[in-house]
Design an enzyme around this catalytic site. Structure first.
Site, mmCIF file in Angstrom:
data_model
loop_
_atom_site.group_PDB
_atom_site.id
_atom_site.type_symbol
_atom_site.label_atom_id
_atom_site.label_comp_id
_atom_site.label_asym_id
_atom_site.label_seq_id
_atom_site.Cartn_x
_atom_site.Cartn_y
_atom_site.Cartn_z
ATOM 1 N N THR A 84 11.628 3.752 3.340
ATOM 2 C CA THR A 84 12.162 4.638 2.307
ATOM 3 C C THR A 84 11.643 6.074 2.433
ATOM 4 O OG1 THR A 84 10.338 3.988 0.897
ATOM 5 C CG2 THR A 84 12.427 2.806 0.590
ATOM 6 N N LYS A 85 10.736 6.314 3.365
ATOM 7 C CA LYS A 85 10.107 7.626 3.440
ATOM 8 C C LYS A 85 10.874 8.563 4.396
ATOM 9 C CE LYS A 85 6.443 6.457 0.875
ATOM 10 N NZ LYS A 85 6.556 5.102 0.270
#
Ligand SMILES: *Cc1c(COP(=O)(O)O)cnc(C)c1O
Length: 372
Positions: A186-187
């Protein structure tokens, strides 16, 4: 096509065509080294040092193991002052080390630890401060370092949101004793799962390399009860491929950020968090605050977006200090954390990722405007 059928999540990884990854896999198949700090691991450490502008980096299997190990490497004990306004991994890494988290309130503009409130939380058991560069906005690093120097405390930054962010002097990862990154899917930069510790010198990097590999020094020597925190060759290879695409991905994030700001600026009761003085930002998140005078509540807006297929996230609600393993701590009481408590009630992170289309950004903004 109606938005009801297309689900828009708060984030989505940018995946180049599969063919691009095959040469990396072929190399792994050929040399048959799957893990234990092989050639891709080595290459990714070197390329990340260049990209980020740091001297030493130790890769990890994920950011949480990197946080746990960073605390071990500095032999942190007793109490650590930290923020309640973060992902639970920040405080969990303290509990995994038998350390007591002491929550201190955040600054209303940046939602980072309020440096002016840190000192009041220091006791004779305090050994360190663990701030978070929330949403990738730099903490007040100078004020935090001044307190740490004066009170003889270590500073470990949870920099999970801050990949590539720079202040006037260079990478913000150079601040504190150690900084920890997450490369979770998700980064901004991901290796499927992954993380890293930015180290100030070769000696601490060596210590961290031992700790992430069971404390092993050589075949006959084990010097510490280390963990298995190593990043595999597969993950490192994916990271190397991602690095090729990062510049384009960040440029697209910047455009989306600008579109949101343009489209939301005149909506009464919606406040976009302003940038916190970074010279290079990473546009990792797009948080808005739904103020009390907006006609509907934050949760009502969250639900309307969801009904329309837009999955925003309430980062960070609940506060870490409200989870059962923390809420009985004296520092976890809402009276001690009024700013964080207020922000947690108002915040909504809107979708932002390289493949999000401008039309979709406008649809989201229009939907918010329609509630005002
Ligand atoms: C993502 C995140 C972590 C944890 O990283 P993982 O790589 O998922 O273990 C820690 N702290 C913050 C603030 C994060 O956002």
């Amino acid at each position: 096509m109606s938005l009801k059928k297309t689900k828009i999540f708060v984030t989505q990884p940018h995946l180049p065509p599969l063919e691009e990854f095959l040469p990396y896999l072929e190399k792994i198949w050929k040399n048959k080294q799957l893990t234990n700090c092989g050639p891709f691991h080595h290459q990714l450490e070197n390329e990340l040092c260049d990209y980020l502008g740091v001297e030493h980096i130790a890769l990890f299997a994920n950011g949480t193991l990197a946080l746990v190990t960073a605390l071990q490497a500095l032999k942190i004990t007793g109490e650590v002052i930290t923020t309640p306004y973060s992902f639970v991994a920040t405080s969990h890494s303290l509990l995994w080390n038998g350390i007591k988290p002491v929550f201190s309130d955040v600054d209303p503009d940046t939602l980072n630890l309020d440096a002016a409130k840190i000192e009041a939380a220091i006791t004779s058991d305090t050994t360190a401060i663990m701030p978070v560069h929330c949403y990738g906005h730099p903490c007040d690093v100078d004020a935090i370092q001044e307190i740490a120097d004066r009170r003889n405390l270590k500073v470990i930054y949870d920099a999970a949101h801050a990949f590539g962010v720079q202040d006037e002097g260079g990478s913000i990862l150079r601040h504190g004793d150690l900084s920890v990154l997450s490369f979770h899917a998700t980064k901004v930069f991901n290796t499927f799962e992954g993380g890293a510790i930015i180290c100030p010198d070769a000696e601490i990097k060596l210590r961290i390399n031992q700790l992430k590999n069971f404390g092993i020094v050589d075949e006959l020597t084990v010097v510490a009860p280390g963990i298995n925190g190593k990043m595999s060759e597969f993950n490192a290879a994916f990271g190397l491929m991602q690095l090729q695409h990062l510049e384009g991905a960040l440029a697209r994030r910047q455009e989306i950020d600008a579109h949101y700001r343009n489209n939301l600026q005149n909506i009464k009761g919606i406040r976009c968090l302003k940038d916190a003085g970074e010279r290079v930002a990473n546009y990792a998140y797009f948080p808005i605050l739904v103020e009390e005078y907006f006609p509907i509540s934050r949760d009502a807006l969250y639900n309307i977006l969801k009904e329309n297929g837009i999955y925003s996230r309430r980062y960070f609600y609940p506060l870490i200090s409200d989870f059962p393993m923390y809420r009985r701590l004296p520092s976890a009481q809402p009276e001690n954390l009024p700013v964080a408590t207020g922000a947690a009630q108002k915040v909504l992170c809107l979708p932002i990722y390289p493949d999000l289309e401008t039309m979709q950004v406008e649809t989201i903004a229009d939907l918010i405007a329609a509630q005002s």
